[in-house]
Design a protein around this motif. Structure first.
Motif, PDB file in Angstrom:
ATOM      1  N   ASN A  21       0.843  -1.184   0.000  1.00 42.15           N
ATOM      2  CA  ASN A  21       0.000   0.000   0.000  1.00 42.15           C
ATOM      3  C   ASN A  21       0.882   1.239   0.000  1.00 42.15           C
ATOM      4  N   GLU A  22       0.550   2.210  -0.839  1.00 48.71           N
ATOM      5  CA  GLU A  22       1.312   3.457  -0.892  1.00 48.71           C
ATOM      6  C   GLU A  22       1.284   4.184   0.450  1.00 48.71           C
ATOM      7  N   VAL A  23       0.196   4.024   1.194  1.00 49.85           N
ATOM      8  CA  VAL A  23       0.079   4.642   2.515  1.00 49.85           C
ATOM      9  C   VAL A  23       0.515   3.605   3.552  1.00 49.85           C
ATOM     10  N   PRO A  24       1.700   3.767   4.130  1.00 50.16           N
ATOM     11  CA  PRO A  24       2.208   2.733   5.024  1.00 50.16           C
ATOM     12  C   PRO A  24       1.481   2.694   6.361  1.00 50.16           C
ATOM     13  N   PRO A  31       8.503   7.274 -10.473  1.00 46.52           N
ATOM     14  CA  PRO A  31       7.532   7.681  -9.459  1.00 46.52           C
ATOM     15  C   PRO A  31       6.608   6.515  -9.139  1.00 46.52           C
ATOM     16  N   SER A  32       5.631   6.747  -8.307  1.00 41.83           N
ATOM     17  CA  SER A  32       4.696   5.664  -7.978  1.00 41.83           C
ATOM     18  C   SER A  32       3.346   6.262  -7.622  1.00 41.83           C
ATOM     19  N   GLY A  33       2.374   5.401  -7.438  1.00 43.95           N
ATOM     20  CA  GLY A  33       1.063   5.834  -7.001  1.00 43.95           C
ATOM     21  C   GLY A  33       0.402   6.790  -7.975  1.00 43.95           C
ATOM     22  N   ILE A  34      -0.173   7.852  -7.429  1.00 49.04           N
ATOM     23  CA  ILE A  34      -0.942   8.803  -8.228  1.00 49.04           C
ATOM     24  C   ILE A  34      -0.071   9.511  -9.254  1.00 49.04           C
ATOM     25  N   ALA A  35       1.250   9.493  -9.044  1.00 53.89           N
ATOM     26  CA  ALA A  35       2.160  10.137 -10.002  1.00 53.89           C
ATOM     27  C   ALA A  35       2.109   9.472 -11.372  1.00 53.89           C
ATOM     28  N   TRP A  36       1.623   8.238 -11.438  1.00 50.08           N
ATOM     29  CA  TRP A  36       1.514   7.551 -12.728  1.00 50.08           C
ATOM     30  C   TRP A  36       0.356   8.093 -13.569  1.00 50.08           C
ATOM     31  N   ILE A  37      -0.564   8.781 -12.930  1.00 53.74           N
ATOM     32  CA  ILE A  37      -1.809   9.144 -13.606  1.00 53.74           C
ATOM     33  C   ILE A  37      -1.942  10.656 -13.756  1.00 53.74           C
ATOM     34  N   ASP A  38      -2.179  11.095 -14.977  1.00 54.90           N
ATOM     35  CA  ASP A  38      -2.685  12.441 -15.215  1.00 54.90           C
ATOM     36  C   ASP A  38      -3.760  12.308 -16.296  1.00 54.90           C
ATOM     37  N   SER A  39      -4.325  13.420 -16.732  1.00 55.88           N
ATOM     38  CA  SER A  39      -5.465  13.342 -17.657  1.00 55.88           C
ATOM     39  C   SER A  39      -5.106  12.642 -18.957  1.00 55.88           C
ATOM     40  N   SER A  40      -3.894  12.877 -19.473  1.00 57.29           N
ATOM     41  CA  SER A  40      -3.523  12.277 -20.752  1.00 57.29           C
ATOM     42  C   SER A  40      -3.147  10.802 -20.605  1.00 57.29           C
ATOM     43  N   THR A  41      -2.390  10.467 -19.555  1.00 57.51           N
ATOM     44  CA  THR A  41      -1.970   9.070 -19.405  1.00 57.51           C
ATOM     45  C   THR A  41      -3.147   8.173 -19.034  1.00 57.51           C
ATOM     46  N   LEU A  42      -4.102   8.689 -18.280  1.00 54.29           N
ATOM     47  CA  LEU A  42      -5.265   7.869 -17.940  1.00 54.29           C
ATOM     48  C   LEU A  42      -6.062   7.530 -19.188  1.00 54.29           C
TER      49      LEU A  42
END
Length: 454
Positions: A253-256, A343-354
């Motif tokens: 989990n990204e949140v430890p 990077p990891s977690g939410i850093a993988w996602i932005d409007s274009s990559t999603l």
């Protein structure tokens, strides 16, 4: 939670997702027994490359030539081949944890160089010893030609110490910020003077370039060398905590959960840094299957693409297409963006990559076209122009073998493909696919935001 749901979660974290040939096994095997299959490291095989490898001596001769084209071509093709070979291993091996752990270490001990023999060497270190002893792993990586090259320890000499490797060893690889001082960096850099490699890529401890004076490091004083520095670092419980937290965030989990991480790190430290013991503690625990950990991670591009290829058997007429998808999404094996890794977690996602992530399954199936340029990344591309990636229906070089997964198409596809299926998604997609085939239904489910989670 039944065994199938537990096993689906387990193989998405200790591996790269469910394989189309193993659906019935996941239904009938216990999570404990499945984990022991995934963690098996008895059958180690080096990555096979289609491009003929050459001996270091031959590479050295090629490097001396004034004509750089053969060398540049070999570097390019062999690096591509190493990526493809490792990619295929991630897809097909039953020993999933070895490759998933190697991917973690590839991001943790990040290097990005052009020399393909060095690249393959460090990837094999991650694959072969990534589930062994962390102390041994740190020594192997620290003495590898890839790491010494990338962090400039070739230039670390007593007359003029280079601090790059010493700094990253503590900041990114072992202790984390706040657990050392700038003086510790300077003193440890002196200790690593002389650590280099010869023309064949073999580790060399050059005594002529070593600073043999007394050094003060992490509260200790002595005539330390590089090995002493690593040993002193590993004596610190903070090192075990730092590594355990990163492993928890990657696999759980990204949140430890600070209480769990603390307990795990203490056991890790007492085990003398036994990595497999740590992974057993994680994957054989009840809390690993708690609701807060199910579907809590965003798949990295490699996890996403490899996972799709595990569930959908396919032939690639042009194998570059599939790796271009990962590149477009920001994760290309052997090409981490910097020394801190991906990077990891939410850093993988932005409007274009999603949007691109959601389109890729349909492009693979030949339902949609793709015409897109990779994101500009000067840190990686060094100012070079990127080629546009184009995949249209007529030129699609991916053939999915639907006939091989008839058993899957008759499954509850929502439960099979999504970590946390919900009625809203099911109703929306079922209505959308009312007049379409099970193939379209499967691709539609894989094209949802929910499929990006594991």
């Amino acid at each position: 939670m039944n065994n199938f749901l537990k096993n689906k979660h387990l193989v998405s974290r200790a591996g790269f997702g469910i394989h189309h040939n193993d659906i019935e096994k996941y239904k009938n095997i216990s999570p404990k027994n499945l984990y022991h299959e995934l963690r098996d490291i008895s059958d180690y095989q080096i990555l096979h490359t289609d491009v003929q490898s050459i001996m270091p001596e031959q590479y050295q001769e090629m490097s001396k030539s004034t004509d750089r084209k053969p060398l540049n071509q070999f570097n390019k093709m062999y690096n591509i081949d190493v990526r493809k070979s490792w990619h295929n291993q991630m897809i097909n091996t039953p020993y999933q944890l070895r490759e998933k752990m190697a991917l973690f270490w590839h991001g943790h001990f990040a290097t990005r160089i052009q020399q393909p023999l060095f690249n393959k060497e460090i990837i094999e270190i991650f694959r072969k010893d990534g589930l062994g002893n962390f102390k041994n792993l740190v020594f192997e990586v620290s003495k590898s030609s890839a790491m010494l090259n990338f962090l400039n320890n070739q230039q670390n000499k007593k007359a003029k110490p280079n601090e790059n490797f010493a700094r990253e060893l503590m900041e990114l690889f072992t202790l984390g910020r706040g657990n050392y001082t700038e003086k510790d960096i300077k003193e440890s850099a002196r200790a690593f003077t002389g650590w280099s490699y010869n023309q064949l890529g073999e580790f060399v401890d050059n005594k002529k370039n070593h600073d043999s004076g007394e050094k003060e490091f992490l509260g200790k004083t002595g005539n330390f060398n590089g090995s002493d520095i690593i040993n002193i670092i590993l004596e610190k419980p903070e090192c075990a905590e730092f590594i355990t937290k990163k492993i928890y965030q990657f696999f759980v989990n990204e949140v430890p959960d600070e209480k769990i991480v603390k307990s795990l790190s203490q056991k890790f430290y007492k085990s003398n840094y036994d990595i497999m013991n740590l992974m057993d503690e994680i994957f054989l625990s009840d809390w690993f299957y708690s609701e807060k950990n199910i579907g809590a991670k965003i798949k990295s591009p490699v996890e996403l693409i490899v996972g799709i290829r595990r569930i959908l058997p396919m032939d690639l007429q042009n194998r570059d297409t599939i790796y271009n998808f990962e590149k477009l999404l920001g994760q290309e094996l052997l090409q981490p963006p910097n020394v801190a890794g991906w990077p990891s977690g939410i850093a993988w996602i932005d409007s274009s990559t999603l949007l691109l992530r959601m389109k890729i399954p349909a492009v693979m199936a030949g339902y949609k076209t793709l015409d897109i340029e990779p994101k500009s990344n000067d840190d990686v591309n060094m100012g070079k122009e990127e080629k546009k990636v184009v995949v249209n229906k007529k030129q699609n070089t991916i053939t999915i073998h639907w006939e091989s997964i008839g058993n899957i198409l008759n499954e509850d596809l929502f439960n099979l493909l999504l970590s946390n299926p919900n009625e809203k998604v099911e109703n929306m997609i079922t209505q959308f696919n009312a007049e379409k085939s099970k193939k379209h239904l499967m691709i539609s489910i894989m094209s949802t935001p929910e499929y990006q989670l594991c």
